[in-house]
Design a protein around this motif. Sequence first.
Motif, PDB file in Angstrom:
ATOM      1  N   ASP A 159       6.025  -4.377  -4.886  1.00 19.48           N
ATOM      2  CA  ASP A 159       7.324  -4.033  -4.912  1.00 19.48           C
ATOM      3  C   ASP A 159       7.476  -3.262  -3.386  1.00 19.48           C
ATOM      4  O   ASP A 159       8.484  -3.426  -2.638  1.00 19.48           O
ATOM      5  CB  ASP A 159       7.740  -2.817  -5.820  1.00 19.48           C
ATOM      6  N   LEU A 160       6.215  -2.546  -2.925  1.00 22.97           N
ATOM      7  CA  LEU A 160       6.298  -1.963  -1.643  1.00 22.97           C
ATOM      8  C   LEU A 160       6.431  -3.376  -0.570  1.00 22.97           C
ATOM      9  O   LEU A 160       7.354  -3.095   0.385  1.00 22.97           O
ATOM     10  CB  LEU A 160       5.107  -1.372  -1.613  1.00 22.97           C
ATOM     11  N   LEU A 161       5.559  -4.001  -0.633  1.00 25.96           N
ATOM     12  CA  LEU A 161       5.525  -5.272   0.184  1.00 25.96           C
ATOM     13  C   LEU A 161       6.775  -6.016   0.299  1.00 25.96           C
ATOM     14  O   LEU A 161       7.473  -6.245   1.495  1.00 25.96           O
ATOM     15  CB  LEU A 161       4.403  -6.146   0.008  1.00 25.96           C
ATOM     16  N   LYS A 162       7.572  -6.234  -0.891  1.00 29.03           N
ATOM     17  CA  LYS A 162       9.031  -6.866  -0.857  1.00 29.03           C
ATOM     18  C   LYS A 162       9.847  -6.035  -0.263  1.00 29.03           C
ATOM     19  O   LYS A 162      10.660  -6.577   0.562  1.00 29.03           O
ATOM     20  CB  LYS A 162       9.358  -6.951  -2.385  1.00 29.03           C
ATOM     21  N   PHE A 163       9.818  -4.610  -0.397  1.00 33.92           N
ATOM     22  CA  PHE A 163      10.872  -3.796   0.390  1.00 33.92           C
ATOM     23  C   PHE A 163      10.817  -3.990   1.820  1.00 33.92           C
ATOM     24  O   PHE A 163      11.549  -3.936   2.721  1.00 33.92           O
ATOM     25  CB  PHE A 163      10.599  -2.158  -0.303  1.00 33.92           C
ATOM     26  N   ILE A 164       9.498  -3.743   2.134  1.00 36.63           N
ATOM     27  CA  ILE A 164       9.066  -3.920   3.755  1.00 36.63           C
ATOM     28  C   ILE A 164       9.519  -5.123   4.432  1.00 36.63           C
ATOM     29  O   ILE A 164      10.162  -5.137   5.294  1.00 36.63           O
ATOM     30  CB  ILE A 164       7.730  -3.474   3.893  1.00 36.63           C
ATOM     31  N   ASN A 165       9.537  -6.097   3.520  1.00 31.04           N
ATOM     32  CA  ASN A 165       9.642  -7.436   4.003  1.00 31.04           C
ATOM     33  C   ASN A 165      11.165  -7.534   4.143  1.00 31.04           C
ATOM     34  O   ASN A 165      11.695  -8.288   5.337  1.00 31.04           O
ATOM     35  CB  ASN A 165       8.914  -8.544   3.391  1.00 31.04           C
ATOM     36  N   ASN A 166      11.809  -7.441   3.009  1.00 31.05           N
ATOM     37  CA  ASN A 166      13.208  -7.582   2.961  1.00 31.05           C
ATOM     38  C   ASN A 166      14.128  -6.681   3.986  1.00 31.05           C
ATOM     39  O   ASN A 166      15.100  -7.054   4.518  1.00 31.05           O
ATOM     40  CB  ASN A 166      13.940  -7.126   1.490  1.00 31.05           C
ATOM     41  N   ASN A 167      13.506  -5.466   4.497  1.00 22.59           N
ATOM     42  CA  ASN A 167      14.126  -4.498   5.408  1.00 22.59           C
ATOM     43  C   ASN A 167      13.561  -4.856   6.573  1.00 22.59           C
ATOM     44  O   ASN A 167      13.855  -3.885   7.706  1.00 22.59           O
ATOM     45  CB  ASN A 167      14.000  -3.111   4.752  1.00 22.59           C
ATOM     46  N   HIS A 168      12.489  -5.402   7.077  1.00 24.50           N
ATOM     47  CA  HIS A 168      12.008  -5.608   8.264  1.00 24.50           C
ATOM     48  C   HIS A 168      11.543  -4.301   8.956  1.00 24.50           C
ATOM     49  O   HIS A 168      11.622  -3.844  10.049  1.00 24.50           O
ATOM     50  CB  HIS A 168      12.948  -6.303   9.263  1.00 24.50           C
ATOM     51  N   SER A 169      10.991  -3.592   7.982  1.00 24.98           N
ATOM     52  CA  SER A 169      10.430  -2.230   8.167  1.00 24.98           C
ATOM     53  C   SER A 169       9.454  -2.013   9.129  1.00 24.98           C
ATOM     54  O   SER A 169       8.529  -3.028   9.179  1.00 24.98           O
ATOM     55  CB  SER A 169       9.891  -1.345   6.966  1.00 24.98           C
ATOM     56  N   GLU A 170       9.576  -1.044  10.324  1.00 28.88           N
ATOM     57  CA  GLU A 170       8.482  -1.164  11.280  1.00 28.88           C
ATOM     58  C   GLU A 170       7.303  -0.002  11.176  1.00 28.88           C
ATOM     59  O   GLU A 170       6.299  -0.186  11.633  1.00 28.88           O
ATOM     60  CB  GLU A 170       9.408  -0.906  12.393  1.00 28.88           C
ATOM     61  N   ASN A 171       7.587   0.854  10.426  1.00 22.67           N
ATOM     62  CA  ASN A 171       6.579   2.049  10.595  1.00 22.67           C
ATOM     63  C   ASN A 171       6.044   2.343   9.173  1.00 22.67           C
ATOM     64  O   ASN A 171       6.869   2.331   8.052  1.00 22.67           O
ATOM     65  CB  ASN A 171       7.239   3.315  11.090  1.00 22.67           C
ATOM     66  N   LEU A 172       4.995   2.715   8.722  1.00 20.67           N
ATOM     67  CA  LEU A 172       4.464   3.111   7.452  1.00 20.67           C
ATOM     68  C   LEU A 172       3.577   4.450   7.262  1.00 20.67           C
ATOM     69  O   LEU A 172       2.933   4.665   8.205  1.00 20.67           O
ATOM     70  CB  LEU A 172       3.773   2.042   7.241  1.00 20.67           C
ATOM     71  N   ILE A 173       3.985   5.192   6.370  1.00 17.97           N
ATOM     72  CA  ILE A 173       3.260   6.532   6.451  1.00 17.97           C
ATOM     73  C   ILE A 173       2.826   6.563   4.929  1.00 17.97           C
ATOM     74  O   ILE A 173       3.358   6.414   3.962  1.00 17.97           O
ATOM     75  CB  ILE A 173       4.434   7.716   6.528  1.00 17.97           C
ATOM     76  N   ILE A 174       1.487   7.051   4.963  1.00 20.03           N
ATOM     77  CA  ILE A 174       0.742   7.026   3.454  1.00 20.03           C
ATOM     78  C   ILE A 174       0.356   8.537   3.356  1.00 20.03           C
ATOM     79  O   ILE A 174      -0.472   8.784   4.347  1.00 20.03           O
ATOM     80  CB  ILE A 174      -0.336   6.105   3.279  1.00 20.03           C
ATOM     81  N   ASP A 175       0.750   9.145   2.338  1.00 17.64           N
ATOM     82  CA  ASP A 175       0.652  10.530   2.090  1.00 17.64           C
ATOM     83  C   ASP A 175      -0.836  10.843   1.286  1.00 17.64           C
ATOM     84  O   ASP A 175      -0.225  10.450   0.191  1.00 17.64           O
ATOM     85  CB  ASP A 175       1.713  11.388   1.719  1.00 17.64           C
ATOM     86  N   LEU A 176      -1.698  10.980   1.788  1.00 17.63           N
ATOM     87  CA  LEU A 176      -3.001  11.300   0.917  1.00 17.63           C
ATOM     88  C   LEU A 176      -3.383  12.666   0.805  1.00 17.63           C
ATOM     89  O   LEU A 176      -4.694  12.887   0.301  1.00 17.63           O
ATOM     90  CB  LEU A 176      -4.253  10.425   1.328  1.00 17.63           C
ATOM     91  N   ARG A 177      -2.387  13.633   1.115  1.00 21.53           N
ATOM     92  CA  ARG A 177      -2.794  15.005   0.853  1.00 21.53           C
ATOM     93  C   ARG A 177      -2.740  15.577  -0.569  1.00 21.53           C
ATOM     94  O   ARG A 177      -1.992  14.787  -1.165  1.00 21.53           O
ATOM     95  CB  ARG A 177      -1.825  15.816   1.963  1.00 21.53           C
ATOM     96  N   ASP A 178      -3.732  16.417  -0.715  1.00 23.85           N
ATOM     97  CA  ASP A 178      -3.786  16.762  -2.238  1.00 23.85           C
ATOM     98  C   ASP A 178      -4.142  15.882  -3.212  1.00 23.85           C
ATOM     99  O   ASP A 178      -3.808  15.804  -4.224  1.00 23.85           O
ATOM    100  CB  ASP A 178      -2.405  17.575  -2.342  1.00 23.85           C
ATOM    101  N   ASN A 179      -4.741  14.782  -2.726  1.00 21.92           N
ATOM    102  CA  ASN A 179      -5.133  13.648  -3.486  1.00 21.92           C
ATOM    103  C   ASN A 179      -6.697  13.940  -3.935  1.00 21.92           C
ATOM    104  O   ASN A 179      -7.580  13.963  -2.841  1.00 21.92           O
ATOM    105  CB  ASN A 179      -4.792  12.416  -2.967  1.00 21.92           C
ATOM    106  N   HIS A 180      -6.955  14.114  -5.035  1.00 25.18           N
ATOM    107  CA  HIS A 180      -8.451  14.537  -5.565  1.00 25.18           C
ATOM    108  C   HIS A 180      -9.219  13.152  -5.799  1.00 25.18           C
ATOM    109  O   HIS A 180     -10.521  13.640  -6.183  1.00 25.18           O
ATOM    110  CB  HIS A 180      -8.562  15.406  -7.207  1.00 25.18           C
ATOM    111  N   GLY A 181      -8.780  12.046  -5.807  1.00 16.29           N
ATOM    112  CA  GLY A 181      -9.644  11.107  -5.939  1.00 16.29           C
ATOM    113  C   GLY A 181      -9.625  10.264  -6.976  1.00 16.29           C
ATOM    114  O   GLY A 181      -8.674  10.603  -7.941  1.00 16.29           O
ATOM    115  N   GLY A 182     -10.226   8.852  -7.222  1.00 15.06           N
ATOM    116  CA  GLY A 182      -9.955   8.229  -8.438  1.00 15.06           C
ATOM    117  C   GLY A 182     -10.837   7.014  -7.957  1.00 15.06           C
ATOM    118  O   GLY A 182     -12.140   7.072  -7.593  1.00 15.06           O
ATOM    119  N   ASP A 183     -10.470   5.832  -8.060  1.00 11.84           N
ATOM    120  CA  ASP A 183     -11.291   4.417  -7.935  1.00 11.84           C
ATOM    121  C   ASP A 183     -10.602   4.022  -6.643  1.00 11.84           C
ATOM    122  O   ASP A 183      -9.703   3.550  -6.494  1.00 11.84           O
ATOM    123  CB  ASP A 183     -10.970   3.475  -8.991  1.00 11.84           C
ATOM    124  N   PHE A 184     -11.510   4.199  -5.623  1.00 14.32           N
ATOM    125  CA  PHE A 184     -11.187   3.848  -4.174  1.00 14.32           C
ATOM    126  C   PHE A 184     -10.631   2.047  -4.079  1.00 14.32           C
ATOM    127  O   PHE A 184      -9.817   1.711  -3.106  1.00 14.32           O
ATOM    128  CB  PHE A 184     -12.066   4.131  -3.096  1.00 14.32           C
TER     129      PHE A 184
END
Length: 213
Positions: free
Chosen positions: A64-89
């Motif tokens: 869904d994220l890829l579809k949104f980016i492609n449909n809207n020609h988004s140029e910038n991406l911010i991934i917020d990993l703060r306060d993430n305790h981890g899991g399966d990388f």
Amino acid sequence: MLQLEPGKSLKPDQAFSASTDSIFLRKKQLSDDLWFGSPEDNKTVYVRFHRYPTIKNMESFADDLLKFINNNHSENLIIDLRDNHGGDFFVGLRLAQRLVLADSINWKSGVYVLINNVTFSAAMSNAAQFQQLLNAKLVGEPTGARPSGYQDMGSFTLPNSQLELTWSKRLYRFNDSQKDALYPDVTIKLSINDYINRKDPQLLWILNDIRSK
């Protein structure tokens, strides 16, 4: 400035939820800890990645994220990993696998990953991997885990007491550094006043950097 409601305390992992919601309209949400949104122009996409879902759920979310980016020609991406305790990388790598297909993203200087001292374990691993795979700029504070160290928990049960013991069984090296943390490319510290007043100078630095281009 956003104010706390009377009688309510502010947990660290909730400190900036109101400020991000005021900037980014949520487009897809699996939970309060995993969603993506964008301002009205859809040119910048923010991904709140604070907990790890199953691989199946991440694949659906990333599609869904890829579809949104492609449909809207988004140029910038911010991934917020703060306060993430981890899991399966490997779950985080499924996200990266989809994102590299987004041709409209400014892969030279338009990808950012937010980290802090509660970016642990797999979240630290994914931050290092996103820096390499997505050419992301790390912004924030040093992680709470080393880029080279043991992960992947094993366990066994003692036969008499039935106590379960665990240990980390595999050594990973996500970069060549022997430092005590994964350090950001741009260090921006938070003060107690930032938490109290719900200011997010790390995210604001990224938004100002995007505007300056």
